[in-house]
Design an enzyme around this catalytic site. Structure first.
Site, PDB file in Angstrom:
ATOM      1  N   MET A 146      -7.909  -4.946  16.541  1.00 16.36           N
ATOM      2  CA  MET A 146      -9.363  -4.904  16.577  1.00 16.36           C
ATOM      3  C   MET A 146     -10.025  -6.173  17.128  1.00 16.36           C
TER       4      MET A 146
ATOM      5  N   CYS B 187     -12.580   2.196  16.601  1.00 16.61           N
ATOM      6  CA  CYS B 187     -11.261   1.595  16.369  1.00 16.61           C
ATOM      7  C   CYS B 187     -10.404   1.560  17.632  1.00 16.61           C
ATOM      8  N   MET B 188     -10.006   2.738  18.117  1.00 15.26           N
ATOM      9  CA  MET B 188      -9.024   2.798  19.195  1.00 15.26           C
ATOM     10  C   MET B 188      -9.611   3.177  20.544  1.00 15.26           C
TER      11      MET B 188
ATOM     12  N   GLY C 176      -4.588   1.853  14.520  1.00 12.37           N
ATOM     13  CA  GLY C 176      -5.044   1.555  13.166  1.00 12.37           C
ATOM     14  C   GLY C 176      -4.697   2.625  12.163  1.00 12.37           C
ATOM     15  N   GLN C 177      -5.254   3.810  12.362  1.00 12.19           N
ATOM     16  CA  GLN C 177      -5.063   4.881  11.390  1.00 12.19           C
ATOM     17  C   GLN C 177      -3.804   5.682  11.727  1.00 12.19           C
TER      18      GLN C 177
ATOM     19  N   LYS D 225       0.843  -1.210   0.000  1.00 13.36           N
ATOM     20  CA  LYS D 225       0.000   0.000   0.000  1.00 13.36           C
ATOM     21  C   LYS D 225       0.873   1.254   0.000  1.00 13.36           C
TER      22      LYS D 225
HETATM   23  N1  LIG Z   1     -17.305  -4.290   9.306  1.00 14.37           N
HETATM   24  C1  LIG Z   1     -16.315  -3.521   9.770  1.00 14.37           C
HETATM   25  N2  LIG Z   1     -16.443  -2.176   9.744  1.00 14.37           N
HETATM   26  C2  LIG Z   1     -15.441  -1.417  10.247  1.00 14.37           C
HETATM   27  C3  LIG Z   1     -14.277  -1.997  10.788  1.00 14.37           C
HETATM   28  C4  LIG Z   1     -14.181  -3.424  10.802  1.00 14.37           C
HETATM   29  O1  LIG Z   1     -13.181  -4.000  11.249  1.00 14.37           O
HETATM   30  N3  LIG Z   1     -15.223  -4.135  10.296  1.00 14.37           N
HETATM   31  N4  LIG Z   1     -13.289  -1.199  11.282  1.00 14.37           N
HETATM   32  C5  LIG Z   1     -13.622   0.157  11.731  1.00 14.37           C
HETATM   33  C6  LIG Z   1     -12.374   0.922  11.841  1.00 14.37           C
HETATM   34  S1  LIG Z   1     -11.189   0.295  12.896  1.00 14.37           S
HETATM   35  C7  LIG Z   1     -12.146   2.056  11.186  1.00 14.37           C
HETATM   36  S2  LIG Z   1     -10.726   2.961  11.522  1.00 14.37           S
HETATM   37  C8  LIG Z   1     -13.147   2.599  10.252  1.00 14.37           C
HETATM   38  C9  LIG Z   1     -12.560   3.300   9.031  1.00 14.37           C
HETATM   39  O2  LIG Z   1     -13.615   3.749   8.253  1.00 14.37           O
HETATM   40  P1  LIG Z   1     -13.569   5.069   7.367  1.00 14.37           P
HETATM   41  O3  LIG Z   1     -12.778   6.119   8.015  1.00 14.37           O
HETATM   42  O4  LIG Z   1     -14.962   5.407   7.045  1.00 14.37           O
HETATM   43  O5  LIG Z   1     -12.853   4.501   6.065  1.00 14.37           O
HETATM   44  P2  LIG Z   1     -11.819   5.134   5.049  1.00 14.37           P
HETATM   45  O6  LIG Z   1     -11.972   4.384   3.778  1.00 14.37           O
HETATM   46  O7  LIG Z   1     -10.477   5.162   5.641  1.00 14.37           O
HETATM   47  O8  LIG Z   1     -12.363   6.596   4.882  1.00 14.37           O
HETATM   48  C10 LIG Z   1     -11.522   7.704   4.742  1.00 14.37           C
HETATM   49  C11 LIG Z   1     -12.104   8.583   3.673  1.00 14.37           C
HETATM   50  O9  LIG Z   1     -11.393   9.816   3.661  1.00 14.37           O
HETATM   51  C12 LIG Z   1     -11.023  10.147   2.321  1.00 14.37           C
HETATM   52  N5  LIG Z   1      -9.775  10.915   2.433  1.00 14.37           N
HETATM   53  C13 LIG Z   1      -8.499  10.499   2.347  1.00 14.37           C
HETATM   54  N6  LIG Z   1      -7.657  11.501   2.629  1.00 14.37           N
HETATM   55  C14 LIG Z   1      -8.407  12.591   2.866  1.00 14.37           C
HETATM   56  C15 LIG Z   1      -8.107  13.918   3.267  1.00 14.37           C
HETATM   57  O10 LIG Z   1      -6.952  14.316   3.426  1.00 14.37           O
HETATM   58  N7  LIG Z   1      -9.174  14.736   3.497  1.00 14.37           N
HETATM   59  C16 LIG Z   1     -10.457  14.333   3.345  1.00 14.37           C
HETATM   60  N8  LIG Z   1     -11.426  15.191   3.611  1.00 14.37           N
HETATM   61  N9  LIG Z   1     -10.762  13.086   2.945  1.00 14.37           N
HETATM   62  C17 LIG Z   1      -9.745  12.218   2.743  1.00 14.37           C
HETATM   63  C18 LIG Z   1     -10.891   8.824   1.613  1.00 14.37           C
HETATM   64  O11 LIG Z   1     -11.140   9.016   0.242  1.00 14.37           O
HETATM   65  C19 LIG Z   1     -11.962   7.965   2.295  1.00 14.37           C
HETATM   66  O12 LIG Z   1     -13.184   8.009   1.634  1.00 14.37           O
HETATM   67  O13 LIG Z   1     -13.981   1.529   9.799  1.00 14.37           O
HETATM   68  C20 LIG Z   1     -14.636   0.862  10.834  1.00 14.37           C
HETATM   69  N10 LIG Z   1     -15.584  -0.058  10.241  1.00 14.37           N
HETATM   70  N1  LIG Z   2      -4.226  -3.596   4.804  1.00 13.51           N
HETATM   71  C1  LIG Z   2      -4.794  -2.807   5.710  1.00 13.51           C
HETATM   72  N2  LIG Z   2      -4.113  -2.479   6.825  1.00 13.51           N
HETATM   73  C2  LIG Z   2      -4.701  -1.706   7.746  1.00 13.51           C
HETATM   74  C3  LIG Z   2      -6.015  -1.184   7.563  1.00 13.51           C
HETATM   75  C4  LIG Z   2      -6.692  -1.525   6.358  1.00 13.51           C
HETATM   76  O1  LIG Z   2      -7.841  -1.104   6.108  1.00 13.51           O
HETATM   77  N3  LIG Z   2      -6.055  -2.345   5.468  1.00 13.51           N
HETATM   78  N4  LIG Z   2      -6.603  -0.433   8.529  1.00 13.51           N
HETATM   79  C5  LIG Z   2      -5.847   0.051   9.667  1.00 13.51           C
HETATM   80  C6  LIG Z   2      -6.764   0.194  10.811  1.00 13.51           C
HETATM   81  S1  LIG Z   2      -7.668   1.639  10.959  1.00 13.51           S
HETATM   82  C7  LIG Z   2      -6.894  -0.747  11.771  1.00 13.51           C
HETATM   83  S2  LIG Z   2      -7.967  -0.478  13.063  1.00 13.51           S
HETATM   84  C8  LIG Z   2      -6.035  -1.925  11.798  1.00 13.51           C
HETATM   85  C9  LIG Z   2      -6.800  -3.229  12.101  1.00 13.51           C
HETATM   86  O2  LIG Z   2      -5.893  -4.252  12.206  1.00 13.51           O
HETATM   87  P1  LIG Z   2      -6.328  -5.704  12.701  1.00 13.51           P
HETATM   88  O3  LIG Z   2      -7.123  -5.605  13.915  1.00 13.51           O
HETATM   89  O4  LIG Z   2      -5.096  -6.528  12.741  1.00 13.51           O
HETATM   90  O5  LIG Z   2      -7.242  -6.197  11.475  1.00 13.51           O
HETATM   91  P2  LIG Z   2      -8.703  -6.860  11.360  1.00 13.51           P
HETATM   92  O6  LIG Z   2      -8.690  -7.596  10.072  1.00 13.51           O
HETATM   93  O7  LIG Z   2      -9.745  -5.845  11.550  1.00 13.51           O
HETATM   94  O8  LIG Z   2      -8.865  -7.896  12.573  1.00 13.51           O
HETATM   95  C10 LIG Z   2      -7.820  -8.567  13.189  1.00 13.51           C
HETATM   96  C11 LIG Z   2      -8.101  -9.987  13.542  1.00 13.51           C
HETATM   97  O9  LIG Z   2      -9.045 -10.096  14.592  1.00 13.51           O
HETATM   98  C12 LIG Z   2      -9.494 -11.429  14.533  1.00 13.51           C
HETATM   99  N5  LIG Z   2     -10.629 -11.657  15.434  1.00 13.51           N
HETATM  100  C13 LIG Z   2     -11.947 -11.631  15.163  1.00 13.51           C
HETATM  101  N6  LIG Z   2     -12.667 -11.915  16.264  1.00 13.51           N
HETATM  102  C14 LIG Z   2     -11.786 -12.146  17.263  1.00 13.51           C
HETATM  103  C15 LIG Z   2     -11.909 -12.520  18.649  1.00 13.51           C
HETATM  104  O10 LIG Z   2     -12.996 -12.687  19.194  1.00 13.51           O
HETATM  105  N7  LIG Z   2     -10.745 -12.649  19.349  1.00 13.51           N
HETATM  106  C16 LIG Z   2      -9.527 -12.500  18.801  1.00 13.51           C
HETATM  107  N8  LIG Z   2      -8.458 -12.691  19.561  1.00 13.51           N
HETATM  108  N9  LIG Z   2      -9.388 -12.176  17.501  1.00 13.51           N
HETATM  109  C17 LIG Z   2     -10.492 -11.985  16.743  1.00 13.51           C
HETATM  110  C18 LIG Z   2      -9.781 -11.609  13.058  1.00 13.51           C
HETATM  111  O11 LIG Z   2      -9.821 -12.977  12.703  1.00 13.51           O
HETATM  112  C19 LIG Z   2      -8.644 -10.841  12.404  1.00 13.51           C
HETATM  113  O12 LIG Z   2      -7.625 -11.683  11.925  1.00 13.51           O
HETATM  114  O13 LIG Z   2      -5.390  -2.096  10.545  1.00 13.51           O
HETATM  115  C20 LIG Z   2      -4.753  -0.936  10.042  1.00 13.51           C
HETATM  116  N10 LIG Z   2      -4.022  -1.406   8.888  1.00 13.51           N
HETATM  117  S1  SF4 Z   3       2.649   2.735   7.186  1.00 12.44           S
HETATM  118 FE1  SF4 Z   3       1.511   0.806   7.121  1.00 12.44          FE
HETATM  119  S2  SF4 Z   3       0.491   0.840   5.125  1.00 12.44           S
HETATM  120 FE2  SF4 Z   3       2.145   2.357   5.033  1.00 12.44          FE
HETATM  121  S3  SF4 Z   3       3.906   1.273   4.186  1.00 12.44           S
HETATM  122 FE3  SF4 Z   3       4.061   1.150   6.417  1.00 12.44          FE
HETATM  123  S4  SF4 Z   3       3.090  -0.798   6.925  1.00 12.44           S
HETATM  124 FE4  SF4 Z   3       2.418  -0.265   4.841  1.00 12.44          FE
HETATM  125 MO   LIG Z   4      -9.183   1.507  12.626  1.00 17.98          MO
END
Ligand SMILES: Nc1nc2c(c(=O)[nH]1)N[C@H]1C(S)=C(S)[C@@H](COP(=O)(O)OP(=O)(O)OC[C@H]3O[C@@H](n4cnc5c(=O)[nH]c(N)nc54)[C@H](O)[C@@H]3O)O[C@H]1N2
Ligand SMILES: Nc1nc2c(c(=O)[nH]1)N[C@H]1C(S)=C(S)[C@@H](COP(=O)(O)OP(=O)(O)OC[C@H]3O[C@@H](n4cnc5c(=O)[nH]c(N)nc54)[C@H](O)[C@@H]3O)O[C@H]1N2
Ligand code: SF4
Ligand SMILES: [Mo]
Length: 758
Positions: free
Chosen positions: A327, A154-155, A364-365, A65
């Site tokens: 997460m 998330c956090m 995460g973010q 990425k």
């Molecule tokens: N089912 C399910 N849902 C989840 C989760 C999950 O594990 N499962 N995880 C949750 C978690 S941990 C997170 S963090 C959220 C993330 O969820 P979102 O924050 O809704 O997802 P993103 O796709 O990161 O959205 C960021 C948006 O900002 C835009 N963007 C990028 N850069 C900029 C900028 O500089 N300015 C502006 N204005 N826009 C910009 C991008 O185009 C994108 O549309 O999702 C949550 N939802």
């Molecule tokens: N490629 C990629 N990287 C990312 C992001 C992305 O969108 N894409 N998003 C970023 C963000 S905002 C976040 S929050 C992080 C998320 O990072 P992670 O939390 O590592 O990612 P997830 O895939 O949401 O979920 C992690 C794991 O939780 C496990 N899990 C589900 N249920 C349970 C349970 O009950 N117990 C335990 N122990 N495990 C369980 C799932 O099987 C999964 O493998 O990643 C960050 N990095």
């Molecule tokens: S900050 Fe995360 S997404 Fe970006 S290069 Fe490093 S590991 Fe990959």
């Molecule tokens: Mo997140």
């Protein structure tokens, strides 16, 4: 209007390395919370390549990425000018018109219905300067706390966990701890796909010292992360508290704890039946643990008793144990308690606050820590650890912001889902969403709508998204290196991102728009003097300097981090003076001595001079809390009608709602479409094969989706990635939340699966 399906047409080369470059601009990856350092290669008006920064912590490594970053700037879906909805279609308008319409709508609402009728929903991906400015407008200028952000999804459980265990948010360790730990306990985290460069550091350490390094992974799926595991606890989702308490039980029964550390540095806490926090003691804790024998945990978690015992012994007997989680623990109705239970293991064994020994929550973010947790862009926080329920903290911020005493509302505002509930119901009339895509990322999506007569403004870099397509006004945002600002990454590391190129079309940095809007709005509601006083910034540097000043004297103190210093390298707070090197680790002796010598080399792990902020203000010795947290079932458990657990999450190639990554040819090629991952045994029982279309339904919705039969999830568990807007998995998830952190349980809901013949 083009849609996200344009991907195949986008002409892209995967090999950016060979592109000619005019100059290299130092920067940071804008994807995950790790914050890999990199250089953006600028050619003409565009960024044409990136190269990992060898001098930064990531030593030049980037994941796919990060390597794809140049492409995001020029995707055909980039928003280029403001759009306003009239008669149900979007029309191009000028920035002047856009800002006027927006300020007037917000001002009217405030005049008619009060300041709580307008709201802001922000992001852990905005720069710190952006989050700070808008927080100042809402809490300081308007006197309302209807402002929250996506780190709530998330956090917030991690933040609540650190605060309840140690008294203050944010990890005490540093990425470099990976180079010192000899036991890694990875629970609820798929680091290999979500924090790949940090995962690579663990894999490298393991490869070099394979017999001395133990890696434990606790996850209901056999993810890529388990490939380096010595022990995989493939637990039933929702059973983590059984395992964590049973590990503590083994540590206590086998006397693997560190008695001196416990006596000197900890107190015991539990929630009384009336919800009050009670201090208790060791004997009570030992009695509490009696219920959590390895046998009962094995039964409830589907893991082997021997494996749970082994995990406890490896953890306790290691020289330095490092826990890493994300997460799988946070996105749970018991998320805060689960964070406390991980901290407990470190406090029982003294594996904390020395090199390699640390409970490390992966963020995460990229700026969830800096802009949101530290700078306080959540509805219950004021900047840098101040609390809005404390009068002295409110007065302090009122003085600092130069607004009248009594301006800041002492009542915490609505958390994310409550903001959307109030917007659906119409109590919130105007909502501004910046840098997040809630109509794809919120749980139980069909519960949240744009309320009747409401006004939705979305600042986006791309259009359409599930959120921008229902907006009244869409504002084009500059992205990543089209603007400048600061990220606070996972390990208290602040890094500065320079502006490298001009924004595309008429796109503007969100901070500039926030400042202009703040000034206009304050004028319209009769606070014109404040417009001048509060929002006269000329650039992001002035905002940063104000933020540094605001952090001064708090435990976050990073007043020594000038822009000039941050341009040279990242710095970890606290950093209280301009000659202070920053603090890779905190809660150590030097910290107790108020910013003495932070060099780890001088730290004596046997001196037991660890100092916590004091999780309980009544405890002046600054001790951390070991919590008695009983196991509680997830909100929904499988039953006869809905016999499977659905868990949702991520794949390596894509970022959340896909707005930035689905359009990148190589990423889309590698991860083209949504799927439901199902275990071979379950698939055989249901007669499902890879490629079949299955209908997956929860109590809230259903989706037809392609099956991928793979020996990844344990039996009874299915997984769907969250990235694909054409398969909105959040129509199925539950919005039940942890009562403390208000974080929803994305990770567990009950579903049924049916084979379809379409
Ligand atoms: N089912 C399910 N849902 C989840 C989760 C999950 O594990 N499962 N995880 C949750 C978690 S941990 C997170 S963090 C959220 C993330 O969820 P979102 O924050 O809704 O997802 P993103 O796709 O990161 O959205 C960021 C948006 O900002 C835009 N963007 C990028 N850069 C900029 C900028 O500089 N300015 C502006 N204005 N826009 C910009 C991008 O185009 C994108 O549309 O999702 C949550 N939802
Ligand atoms: N490629 C990629 N990287 C990312 C992001 C992305 O969108 N894409 N998003 C970023 C963000 S905002 C976040 S929050 C992080 C998320 O990072 P992670 O939390 O590592 O990612 P997830 O895939 O949401 O979920 C992690 C794991 O939780 C496990 N899990 C589900 N249920 C349970 C349970 O009950 N117990 C335990 N122990 N495990 C369980 C799932 O099987 C999964 O493998 O990643 C960050 N990095
Ligand atoms: S900050 Fe995360 S997404 Fe970006 S290069 Fe490093 S590991 Fe990959
Ligand atoms: Mo997140």
């Amino acid at each position: 209007m083009k849609t996200l399906d344009f991907a195949a047409e986008a002409a892209q080369s995967n090999n950016t390395a060979a592109a000619p470059v005019d100059r290299w601009v130092r920067s940071v990856c804008r994807f995950c919370g790790s914050g890999c350092g990199l250089y953006a290669g600028v050619f003409g008006a565009g960024v044409v390549s990136v190269a990992g920064d060898k001098e930064n912590w990531n030593k030049g490594s980037l994941c796919i990425k990060g390597e794809s970053l140049p492409f995001i700037l020029s995707l055909p879906t980039r928003m280029q000018y403001p759009l306003f909805r009239r008669n149900d279609t979007f029309h191009r308008i000028s920035w002047e018109e856009a800002m006027e319409i927006m300020a007037e709508r917000f001002a009217d609402s405030i005049k008619q219905h009060g300041a709580n009728s307008v709201a802001f929903y922000g992001s852990g991906q905005s720069y710190t300067e952006e989050s700070y400015v808008i927080n100042k407008l809402f809490k300081g200028g308007l006197g309302t706390n209807t402002i929250d952000g996506n780190p709530r999804l998330c956090m917030s459980s991690a933040a609540a966990g650190y605060i309840t265990s140690f008294g203050k948010d944010e990890p005490m360790g540093t990425y470099d701890d990976i180079n010192h730990a000899d036991c890694f306990f990875i629970i609820g985290s798929n680091m290999a796909e979500c924090h790949p460069v940090l995962y690579g550091m663990i894999a490298e350490r393991k490869a070099g010292n394979s017999s001395d390094i133990k890696v434990i992974v606790a996850d209901p799926r056999r993810t890529a992360t388990t490939s380096i595991a010595d022990l995989h606890l493939s637990l039933i989702p929702g059973s983590d508290a059984l395992i964590l308490n049973a590990m503590a039980n083994v540590i206590v029964k086998e006397r693997l704890y560190n008695q001196a550390f416990i006596t000197r540095h900890t107190v015991f806490k539990r929630l009384a039946s009336d919800g009050r926090v009670e201090t208790t003691g060791w004997d009570d804790y030992v009695r509490f643990l009696d219920e959590y024998t390895p046998e009962t945990a094995a039964k409830g978690s589907g893991c082997l008793k021997e494996d749970i015992i082994k995990a406890a012994r490896w953890f306790a007997e290691s020289k330095a144990a490092m826990s890493l989680w994300t997460m799988g623990l946070n996105q749970r109705t018991s998320g805060t308690g689960l964070n406390n239970l991980v901290h407990n293991l470190h406090l029982l064994t003294g594996h904390i606050a020395r090199p390699g020994a640390t409970p490390f929550s992966l963020s995460g973010q990229p700026n969830a820590c800096g802009g949101v947790r530290d700078a306080g862009l959540l509805s219950h926080l004021l900047p840098f650890g101040r609390s809005m329920t404390k009068e002295e903290d409110r007065r302090d911020m009122e003085r600092f912001w130069n607004v009248p005493a009594g301006r800041i509302d002492p009542k915490p505002g609505p958390a994310a889902l409550d903001i959307f509930r109030m917007f659906t119901g119409g109590a919130i009339k105007c909502l501004w969403v910046v840098c997040t895509n809630p109509w794809q990322s919120l749980p139980s999506l069909s519960s949240y709508k744009k309320g009747k007569g409401t006004f939705l403004v979305v600042s986006e870099a791309f259009h359409p998204t599930k959120t921008s397509e229902i907006a009244d006004l869409v504002l084009p945002s500059a992205l990543w290196v089209e603007k400048d600002g600061t990220f606070g990454n996972s390990d208290r590391r602040y890094q500065y991102l320079e502006r490298a190129v001009e924004p595309i079309g008429e796109a503007r940095p969100d901070m500039d728009v926030m400042i202009e809007f703040s000034r206009k709005l304050l004028h319209l509601i009769g606070q014109g003097d404040e417009a001048e006083r509060l929002f006269s910034y000329k650039n992001s540097q002035e905002v940063w300097d104000e933020i540094r000043e605001c952090s001064k004297g708090t435990v976050y103190d990073f007043s020594g981090m000038t822009r000039e210093r941050l341009k040279q390298s990242g710095i970890q707070w606290p950093c209280p003076s301009e000659d202070h090197p920053g603090a890779p680790r905190r809660y150590t002796a030097w910290f107790a001595a108020k910013y003495g010598d932070p060099m780890v080399g001088d730290f004596d792990p046997h001196a037991m001079n660890t100092y916590f902020y004091g999780a309980n203000n009544d405890d002046r010795r600054g001790r951390a809390s070991i919590w008695l947290r009983p196991w509680a079932p997830p909100y929904e458990q499988p039953d006869k009608e809905y016999p499977f657990v659905l868990t949702t999450g991520r794949v390596l190639e894509h970022w959340h709602t896909g707005a930035m990554t689905l359009g990148i040819h190589e990423l889309r090629r590698r991860a083209p479409a949504a799927y439901i991952e199902i275990n071979p045994k379950d698939a055989a029982r249901l007669g499902i094969r890879s490629g079949n279309r299955v209908k997956v339904s929860s109590r809230r919705g259903s989706l037809v989706i392609e099956a991928k039969v793979a020996d990844v999830p344990r039996d009874g568990v299915v997984f769907v990635p969250m990235h694909y807007p054409d398969k909105l998995i959040n129509t199925l998830t539950t919005d039940a939340c942890d009562p403390i952190s208000k974080e929803p349980e994305f990770k567990i809901c009950a579903v049924k699966i049916e084979k379809t013949f379409s």
